[in-house]
Design an enzyme around this catalytic site. Sequence first.
Site, PDB file in Angstrom:
ATOM      1  N   GLU A  45       5.113  -5.194   6.787  1.00  0.00           N
ATOM      2  CA  GLU A  45       4.340  -4.297   7.665  1.00  0.00           C
ATOM      3  C   GLU A  45       4.923  -4.222   9.069  1.00  0.00           C
ATOM      4  O   GLU A  45       4.909  -3.175   9.712  1.00  0.00           O
ATOM      5  CB  GLU A  45       2.880  -4.766   7.753  1.00  0.00           C
ATOM      6  CG  GLU A  45       2.035  -4.436   6.536  1.00  0.00           C
ATOM      7  CD  GLU A  45       2.064  -5.528   5.479  1.00  0.00           C
ATOM      8  OE1 GLU A  45       3.038  -6.330   5.456  1.00  0.00           O
ATOM      9  OE2 GLU A  45       1.122  -5.579   4.667  1.00  0.00           O
ATOM     10  N   ALA A  53       0.861  -1.175   0.000  1.00  0.00           N
ATOM     11  CA  ALA A  53       0.000   0.000   0.000  1.00  0.00           C
ATOM     12  C   ALA A  53       0.905   1.235   0.000  1.00  0.00           C
ATOM     13  O   ALA A  53       2.069   1.159   0.402  1.00  0.00           O
ATOM     14  CB  ALA A  53      -0.893  -0.008   1.225  1.00  0.00           C
ATOM     15  N   GLY A 102       0.482  -5.031   1.006  1.00  0.00           N
ATOM     16  CA  GLY A 102      -0.789  -5.017   0.278  1.00  0.00           C
ATOM     17  C   GLY A 102      -0.647  -5.576  -1.135  1.00  0.00           C
ATOM     18  O   GLY A 102      -1.611  -6.109  -1.693  1.00  0.00           O
ATOM     19  N   GLU A 124      -0.920  -9.154  -0.609  1.00  0.00           N
ATOM     20  CA  GLU A 124      -2.331  -9.457  -0.305  1.00  0.00           C
ATOM     21  C   GLU A 124      -3.167  -9.447  -1.583  1.00  0.00           C
ATOM     22  O   GLU A 124      -4.077 -10.269  -1.749  1.00  0.00           O
ATOM     23  CB  GLU A 124      -2.877  -8.457   0.714  1.00  0.00           C
ATOM     24  CG  GLU A 124      -2.321  -8.737   2.111  1.00  0.00           C
ATOM     25  CD  GLU A 124      -2.619  -7.653   3.127  1.00  0.00           C
ATOM     26  OE1 GLU A 124      -2.457  -6.468   2.784  1.00  0.00           O
ATOM     27  OE2 GLU A 124      -2.991  -7.987   4.265  1.00  0.00           O
TER      28      GLU A 124
HETATM   29  N1  DAK Z   1       4.582   3.175  -0.765  1.00  0.00           N
HETATM   30  C1  DAK Z   1       4.990   4.338  -1.349  1.00  0.00           C
HETATM   31  N2  DAK Z   1       6.099   4.447  -2.120  1.00  0.00           N
HETATM   32  C2  DAK Z   1       6.829   3.337  -2.326  1.00  0.00           C
HETATM   33  C3  DAK Z   1       6.463   2.086  -1.753  1.00  0.00           C
HETATM   34  C4  DAK Z   1       5.268   2.013  -0.946  1.00  0.00           C
HETATM   35  N3  DAK Z   1       4.830   0.892  -0.406  1.00  0.00           N
HETATM   36  N4  DAK Z   1       7.387   1.161  -2.128  1.00  0.00           N
HETATM   37  C5  DAK Z   1       8.287   1.823  -2.907  1.00  0.00           C
HETATM   38  N5  DAK Z   1       7.953   3.124  -3.025  1.00  0.00           N
HETATM   39  C6  DAK Z   1       8.662   4.146  -3.815  1.00  0.00           C
HETATM   40  C7  DAK Z   1       9.942   4.599  -3.116  1.00  0.00           C
HETATM   41  O1  DAK Z   1       9.650   5.557  -2.115  1.00  0.00           O
HETATM   42  C8  DAK Z   1      10.709   5.174  -4.289  1.00  0.00           C
HETATM   43  O2  DAK Z   1      10.176   6.442  -4.596  1.00  0.00           O
HETATM   44  P1  DAK Z   1      11.172   7.693  -4.922  1.00  0.00           P
HETATM   45  O3  DAK Z   1      12.063   7.799  -3.751  1.00  0.00           O
HETATM   46  O4  DAK Z   1      11.892   7.255  -6.182  1.00  0.00           O
HETATM   47  O5  DAK Z   1      10.241   8.847  -5.124  1.00  0.00           O
HETATM   48  C9  DAK Z   1      10.334   4.257  -5.434  1.00  0.00           C
HETATM   49  O6  DAK Z   1       9.116   3.610  -5.036  1.00  0.00           O
HETATM   50  C10 DAK Z   1      11.377   3.188  -5.710  1.00  0.00           C
HETATM   51  O7  DAK Z   1      11.611   2.504  -4.488  1.00  0.00           O
HETATM   52  P2  DAK Z   1      13.084   2.338  -3.873  1.00  0.00           P
HETATM   53  O8  DAK Z   1      13.990   3.430  -4.325  1.00  0.00           O
HETATM   54  O9  DAK Z   1      12.930   2.142  -2.409  1.00  0.00           O
HETATM   55  O10 DAK Z   1      13.543   0.995  -4.589  1.00  0.00           O
HETATM   56  P3  DAK Z   1      14.527  -0.112  -4.015  1.00  0.00           P
HETATM   57  O11 DAK Z   1      14.730  -1.086  -5.135  1.00  0.00           O
HETATM   58  O12 DAK Z   1      15.728   0.499  -3.381  1.00  0.00           O
HETATM   59  O13 DAK Z   1      13.708  -0.832  -2.848  1.00  0.00           O
HETATM   60  C11 DAK Z   1      11.772  -1.924  -1.900  1.00  0.00           C
HETATM   61  C12 DAK Z   1      12.563  -1.568  -3.185  1.00  0.00           C
HETATM   62  C13 DAK Z   1      10.479  -2.623  -2.336  1.00  0.00           C
HETATM   63  C14 DAK Z   1      12.587  -2.890  -1.037  1.00  0.00           C
HETATM   64  C15 DAK Z   1      11.482  -0.621  -1.100  1.00  0.00           C
HETATM   65  O14 DAK Z   1      10.907   0.317  -1.999  1.00  0.00           O
HETATM   66  C16 DAK Z   1      10.539  -0.837   0.030  1.00  0.00           C
HETATM   67  O15 DAK Z   1      10.903  -1.329   1.085  1.00  0.00           O
HETATM   68  N6  DAK Z   1       9.239  -0.415  -0.164  1.00  0.00           N
HETATM   69  C17 DAK Z   1       8.239  -0.461   0.889  1.00  0.00           C
HETATM   70  C18 DAK Z   1       7.739  -1.875   1.109  1.00  0.00           C
HETATM   71  C19 DAK Z   1       6.717  -1.953   2.206  1.00  0.00           C
HETATM   72  O16 DAK Z   1       6.986  -1.703   3.371  1.00  0.00           O
HETATM   73  N7  DAK Z   1       5.495  -2.308   1.836  1.00  0.00           N
HETATM   74  C20 DAK Z   1       4.428  -2.522   2.808  1.00  0.00           C
HETATM   75  C21 DAK Z   1       3.600  -1.265   2.967  1.00  0.00           C
HETATM   76  S1  DAK Z   1       2.301  -1.456   4.185  1.00  0.00           S
HETATM   77  C22 DAK Z   1      -5.333  -1.496   2.480  1.00  0.00           C
HETATM   78  C23 DAK Z   1      -4.785  -2.588   1.836  1.00  0.00           C
HETATM   79  C24 DAK Z   1      -3.497  -2.990   2.133  1.00  0.00           C
HETATM   80  C25 DAK Z   1      -2.720  -2.311   3.076  1.00  0.00           C
HETATM   81  C26 DAK Z   1      -3.239  -1.205   3.678  1.00  0.00           C
HETATM   82  C27 DAK Z   1      -4.542  -0.788   3.399  1.00  0.00           C
HETATM   83  N8  DAK Z   1      -6.689  -1.079   2.183  1.00  0.00           N
HETATM   84  C28 DAK Z   1      -7.535  -1.750   1.206  1.00  0.00           C
HETATM   85  C29 DAK Z   1      -7.284   0.061   2.878  1.00  0.00           C
HETATM   86  C30 DAK Z   1      -1.327  -2.780   3.270  1.00  0.00           C
HETATM   87  C31 DAK Z   1      -0.309  -2.094   3.885  1.00  0.00           C
HETATM   88  C32 DAK Z   1       1.050  -2.197   3.312  1.00  0.00           C
HETATM   89  O17 DAK Z   1       1.268  -2.730   2.272  1.00  0.00           O
END
Ligand code: DAK
Length: 259
Positions: free
Chosen positions: A133, A67, A110, A113
């Site tokens: 998460e 997400a 997400g 998911e």
């Molecule tokens: N959200 C926003 N931006 C994201 C992102 C995310 N989840 N994942 C990556 N990005 C963005 C980065 O900020 C970066 O943007 P800029 O800095 O270039 O502007 C760009 O994508 C490229 O990412 P990286 O530079 O970080 O790329 P790397 O290869 O170095 O790293 C990575 C890739 C996937 C390991 C890293 O980006 C990362 O850790 N991303 C976050 C992963 C994460 O924590 N995901 C879980 C989020 S919590 C819902 C449904 C579901 C959910 C909630 C509500 N509803 C239906 C209401 C679920 C919650 C989640 O998923």
Amino acid sequence: MSKEYEYIVVTERDGLGFIELNRPKVLNAINRPMVSELVHAFEAFDRNDSVKVIVLSGKGRAFAAGADIDEMAEDGAIDLELLNQFTEWDRLAWIKKPIIGAVQGFALGGGFELALCCDLLFASEDASFGFPEVNLGVMPGAGGTQRLTKLIGKSRAMEWLLSGDMFTATQALEWGVINRSIPKELLIEETERFARKLATKPPLSLRLIKESVHKAVDSSIYEGMQYERKNFYLLFASEDQKEGMNAFVEKRKPDFKGK
Ligand code: DAK
């Protein structure tokens, strides 16, 4: 398809409906309008008789990295309760047609998911799956703890969910999370090939098989088998059952109509 979408790309060809997540610059991070668009597109394909199978994929180097963290960083619990977007998200579970996910790169949070809402998952060999998460001080909220546990069992699910680690396609294949691990350059081709095969099958059978398998996940064997039986009987009310069996007897190819 008439509706214009901002965060996804939707196309249709040869009996297949394609939905591509389209925010590649942020690794297809799923924001709220994207969820609404996804639900709209899936439901539209579900109602469209010319689409037999739906294929979901992501543009760029990820399926979806979760997400959109920027969007939810400042949210409060009451904001989320009032937003109530999970009601919309939950409608994905009611899509009747088979959904095949083609996962390349990251399928996290997400994004994972969403992948788990698919009926079959084909992944590129470089795909990585995980629930990060826990590293953000939250937990999965869109089915992750439930769907993953039902799929791979408590011990393995605990490892994925508590550690927040990323797992490879090889691991995902070994644990039965995905159906195929495929060289990246062949992912879409192979997924499409399989989708085309399904698209030749009688649509009502696909529909009721999917429904019965979903029922199995949530019910006792007895209850599930009663459900299966009713669906089995129901198919004998279809023209495709007559066509399929007559074609076999007459040694010709069946011509299924979805009726
Ligand atoms: N959200 C926003 N931006 C994201 C992102 C995310 N989840 N994942 C990556 N990005 C963005 C980065 O900020 C970066 O943007 P800029 O800095 O270039 O502007 C760009 O994508 C490229 O990412 P990286 O530079 O970080 O790329 P790397 O290869 O170095 O790293 C990575 C890739 C996937 C390991 C890293 O980006 C990362 O850790 N991303 C976050 C992963 C994460 O924590 N995901 C879980 C989020 S919590 C819902 C449904 C579901 C959910 C909630 C509500 N509803 C239906 C209401 C679920 C919650 C989640 O998923």
